[in-house]
Motif scaffolding. Structure first.
Motif, short mmCIF file in Angstrom:
data_model
loop_
_atom_site.label_atom_id
_atom_site.label_comp_id
_atom_site.label_asym_id
_atom_site.label_seq_id
_atom_site.Cartn_x
_atom_site.Cartn_y
_atom_site.Cartn_z
N ARG A 4 -5.09 16.22 -2.04
CA ARG A 4 -6.07 17.18 -1.96
C ARG A 4 -6.71 17.39 -2.98
NH1 ARG A 4 -3.57 23.18 -0.91
NH2 ARG A 4 -3.10 24.08 -3.16
N ASP A 5 -7.02 17.39 -4.33
CA ASP A 5 -7.57 17.75 -4.93
C ASP A 5 -8.68 15.78 -5.34
OD1 ASP A 5 -7.92 20.09 -5.01
OD2 ASP A 5 -6.19 20.10 -6.35
N ALA A 6 -8.29 14.97 -5.02
CA ALA A 6 -8.12 13.38 -5.46
C ALA A 6 -8.69 12.51 -4.40
CB ALA A 6 -6.97 12.75 -6.21
N VAL A 7 -9.15 11.22 -4.46
CA VAL A 7 -9.18 9.95 -4.13
C VAL A 7 -8.25 9.24 -4.45
CG1 VAL A 7 -10.29 8.43 -2.95
CG2 VAL A 7 -11.89 10.47 -3.79
N GLU A 8 -6.94 8.81 -3.65
CA GLU A 8 -6.18 7.91 -3.44
C GLU A 8 -6.25 6.40 -2.56
OE1 GLU A 8 -3.54 7.50 -0.54
OE2 GLU A 8 -4.98 9.13 0.20
N ALA A 9 -5.61 5.77 -2.65
CA ALA A 9 -4.85 3.97 -2.95
C ALA A 9 -4.20 3.42 -3.18
CB ALA A 9 -7.31 3.42 -2.59
N VAL A 10 -4.13 2.90 -2.47
CA VAL A 10 -2.46 2.20 -2.48
C VAL A 10 -2.99 0.11 -1.83
CG1 VAL A 10 -0.41 1.92 -2.39
CG2 VAL A 10 -0.61 3.62 -1.98
N TYR A 11 -2.59 -0.58 -3.10
CA TYR A 11 -3.10 -1.62 -3.10
C TYR A 11 -1.46 -2.32 -3.00
CZ TYR A 11 -2.54 -6.73 -4.92
OH TYR A 11 -2.22 -7.84 -4.48
N ALA A 12 -1.45 -3.24 -1.94
CA ALA A 12 0.44 -3.88 -1.53
C ALA A 12 -0.12 -5.41 -2.47
CB ALA A 12 1.11 -4.01 -1.02
N GLY A 13 0.54 -6.31 -2.98
CA GLY A 13 1.06 -7.76 -3.10
C GLY A 13 2.29 -8.37 -3.58
N VAL A 14 2.27 -9.67 -3.51
CA VAL A 14 3.72 -10.21 -3.40
C VAL A 14 4.18 -10.88 -4.67
CG1 VAL A 14 5.80 -11.40 -2.87
CG2 VAL A 14 5.01 -9.29 -1.28
N GLY A 15 4.78 -11.05 -5.05
CA GLY A 15 5.04 -12.52 -6.30
C GLY A 15 5.54 -13.38 -6.05
N ARG A 16 5.87 -13.71 -6.86
CA ARG A 16 7.07 -15.21 -7.23
C ARG A 16 7.93 -14.67 -8.64
NH1 ARG A 16 4.92 -19.83 -6.63
NH2 ARG A 16 5.34 -20.29 -8.88
N CYS A 17 8.60 -13.65 -8.67
CA CYS A 17 9.03 -13.09 -9.73
C CYS A 17 10.03 -12.54 -9.76
CB CYS A 17 7.93 -13.46 -10.68
SG CYS A 17 6.55 -11.30 -10.09
N GLU A 18 10.20 -12.13 -10.93
CA GLU A 18 11.25 -10.74 -10.63
C GLU A 18 10.24 -9.45 -11.83
OE1 GLU A 18 14.18 -12.20 -13.74
OE2 GLU A 18 15.42 -12.72 -11.42
N PRO A 19 11.28 -8.13 -11.04
CA PRO A 19 10.25 -7.06 -11.19
C PRO A 19 10.27 -7.00 -12.10
CG PRO A 19 12.28 -6.25 -9.88
CD PRO A 19 12.09 -7.97 -10.44
N GLU A 20 11.19 -7.38 -14.15
CA GLU A 20 10.95 -7.10 -14.96
C GLU A 20 9.39 -7.82 -15.32
OE1 GLU A 20 12.43 -10.36 -18.23
OE2 GLU A 20 14.23 -9.45 -17.20
N ASP A 21 8.94 -9.48 -14.77
CA ASP A 21 7.32 -9.83 -15.00
C ASP A 21 6.47 -9.04 -14.86
OD1 ASP A 21 9.17 -12.60 -16.35
OD2 ASP A 21 9.77 -12.16 -13.96
N VAL A 22 6.70 -8.35 -13.58
CA VAL A 22 5.92 -7.25 -13.55
C VAL A 22 5.62 -6.04 -14.56
CG1 VAL A 22 5.00 -6.25 -11.59
CG2 VAL A 22 5.91 -8.08 -10.84
N VAL A 23 6.65 -6.10 -14.78
CA VAL A 23 6.92 -4.76 -15.74
C VAL A 23 6.22 -4.66 -16.93
CG1 VAL A 23 7.97 -3.12 -17.63
CG2 VAL A 23 8.38 -2.98 -14.76
N ALA A 24 6.91 -6.17 -17.24
CA ALA A 24 6.29 -6.92 -18.56
C ALA A 24 4.96 -6.83 -18.93
CB ALA A 24 7.15 -7.99 -19.15
N ASN A 25 3.98 -7.01 -18.00
CA ASN A 25 2.48 -7.59 -17.67
C ASN A 25 2.09 -6.49 -17.73
OD1 ASN A 25 0.47 -6.41 -15.37
ND2 ASN A 25 -0.02 -8.66 -16.54
N ARG A 26 2.21 -4.64 -17.36
CA ARG A 26 1.46 -3.81 -16.92
C ARG A 26 2.42 -3.73 -19.00
NH1 ARG A 26 -2.06 -3.79 -14.94
NH2 ARG A 26 -2.32 -2.30 -13.69
N LEU A 27 2.72 -3.82 -19.92
CA LEU A 27 3.52 -2.79 -21.33
C LEU A 27 3.02 -4.21 -22.10
CD1 LEU A 27 7.37 -1.78 -20.61
CD2 LEU A 27 4.77 -0.46 -20.40
N ASP A 28 2.35 -5.29 -22.00
CA ASP A 28 0.94 -5.28 -22.79
C ASP A 28 -0.14 -5.31 -22.38
OD1 ASP A 28 -1.16 -7.08 -23.88
OD2 ASP A 28 -0.04 -9.13 -22.83
#
Length: 343
Positions: free
Chosen positions: A164-188
């Motif tokens: 209620r104190d914020a502005v939120e938005a959600v993006y959704a997409g799909v990639g040909r990979c595994e979850p660990e590849d997405v997590v590794a991207n964000r940890l770089d």
């Protein structure tokens, strides 16, 4: 260069006084050590998830509609009951296997469109519900057979501003990979200003796991995050400098907290959910990214009032970044699958 992130003026914008061209910025490949990223990924994967998976955005499931998703090999259907509570369970009708995602919801009851079997969210006729949770921004379902961990009562929802104190938005997409590849991207975080020059400039990683100062959110270890000084590009030489912290509270989630500068307390949550493989048997992963923006500036009330107009812009901005980052994640999976990944 832009002023230090912690210094706030009357307006959030800053002018880059000596902008560095993309090809003359300091290379980051020496600092982005593959072993450092791999170790951060391993620690994330070792943390409990309680078998909870993000399946969508709260706003995308109004009363009267269904949501269908296949998490790993488990078909899931979700809807809201007569009181607006999230309900979820197997996506196949227990009678003859009809796809319940295509069935209508009447007064909070899911009615199979093949033979009329009605589900109110409780066990019935061999159909057993899955635990489900709506945190106000995202929808979660607990799949114990998929996760194989000790289940938890609720998902590990990151610390975030009150909706209620914020502005939120959600993006959704799909990639040909595994979850660990997405997590590794964000940890770089080092790739930001090189790979996304249209959004990030003047990026410096000032703290890595083991040497970061103790300014992290209370529910994360003080020494297990990446601290980054970066400026968000607005237009031309106009930027918004911030200090951000990247942490992984569970195996399929990476969170960026703004810890100093404009919008301190805001978060960007990236959640990776394994999907059914494609027709060639290659893995697919859903990326659900929630941006929850907050500010203590008086003018932010105007932004909250304009949230319906801002959300499509926020999703479009996230989508542009994820076109690149999904290519990164997919490339990482391809190299791993063929035994060529150098990390």
């Amino acid at each position: 260069m832009s002023p230090a992130p912690g210094r706030r003026g009357r307006i959030p914008l800053r002018l880059r006084r000596a902008p560095v061209p993309w090809d003359r910025q300091t290379p980051t490949w020496r600092e982005a050590k593959p072993g450092l990223i791999a170790d951060a990924l391993k620690r994330a994967q070792s943390r409990p998830s309680g078998n909870w998976y993000v399946i969508g955005a709260s706003r995308d499931l109004p009363p009267g509609r269904t949501l269908g998703i296949t998490v790993a090999a488990t078909e899931v259907v979700a809807w809201r009951d007569g009181e607006g509570r999230l309900r979820a369970g197997p996506g196949a009708c227990p009678h003859l296997g009809a796809p319940l995602r295509d069935s209508p919801v009447r007064c909070g009851t899911l009615v199979c469109h093949w033979h009329g079997l009605a589900l109110d969210g409780g066990p019935f006729a061999g159909w057993e519900p899955f635990p489900a949770f709506d945190d106000g921004v995202l929808l979660w379902v607990r799949l114990d057979a998929v996760g194989g961990e000790t289940p938890s009562e609720r998902p590990y929802v990151p610390v975030r501003p009150r909706v209620r104190d914020a502005v939120e938005a959600v993006y959704a997409g799909v990639g040909r990979c595994e979850p660990e590849d997405v997590v590794a991207n964000r940890l770089d975080p080092w790739h930001g200003a090189w790979f996304h020059p249209y959004s990030f400039v003047d990026l410096t990683v000032t703290g890595t796991p083991g040497d970061s100062p103790a300014d992290s959110p209370a529910d994360f270890p003080d020494d297990d995050g990446f601290l980054v000084d970066v400026s968000f590009k607005v237009a031309g030489r106009l930027v918004v400098p911030v200090r951000a912290r990247f942490t992984a509270p569970e195996p399929r989630t990476v969170v960026m907290h703004i810890v100093e500068g404009e919008g301190a307390g805001s978060v960007v949550e990236t959640h990776a959910t394994p999907l059914a493989p494609d027709e060639r048997g290659r893995p697919r992963t859903a990326v659900t990214e929630a941006v929850v923006a907050a500010s203590d500036r008086r003018g932010f009330a105007v932004a909250r009032a304009a949230a319906p107009l801002l959300r499509p812009l926020m999703r479009a901005s996230a989508g542009r970044l994820w076109r690149d980052d999904l290519a990164y994640a997919e490339r990482r999976w391809e190299l791993r699958d063929s035994g060529r990944f150098p990390g």
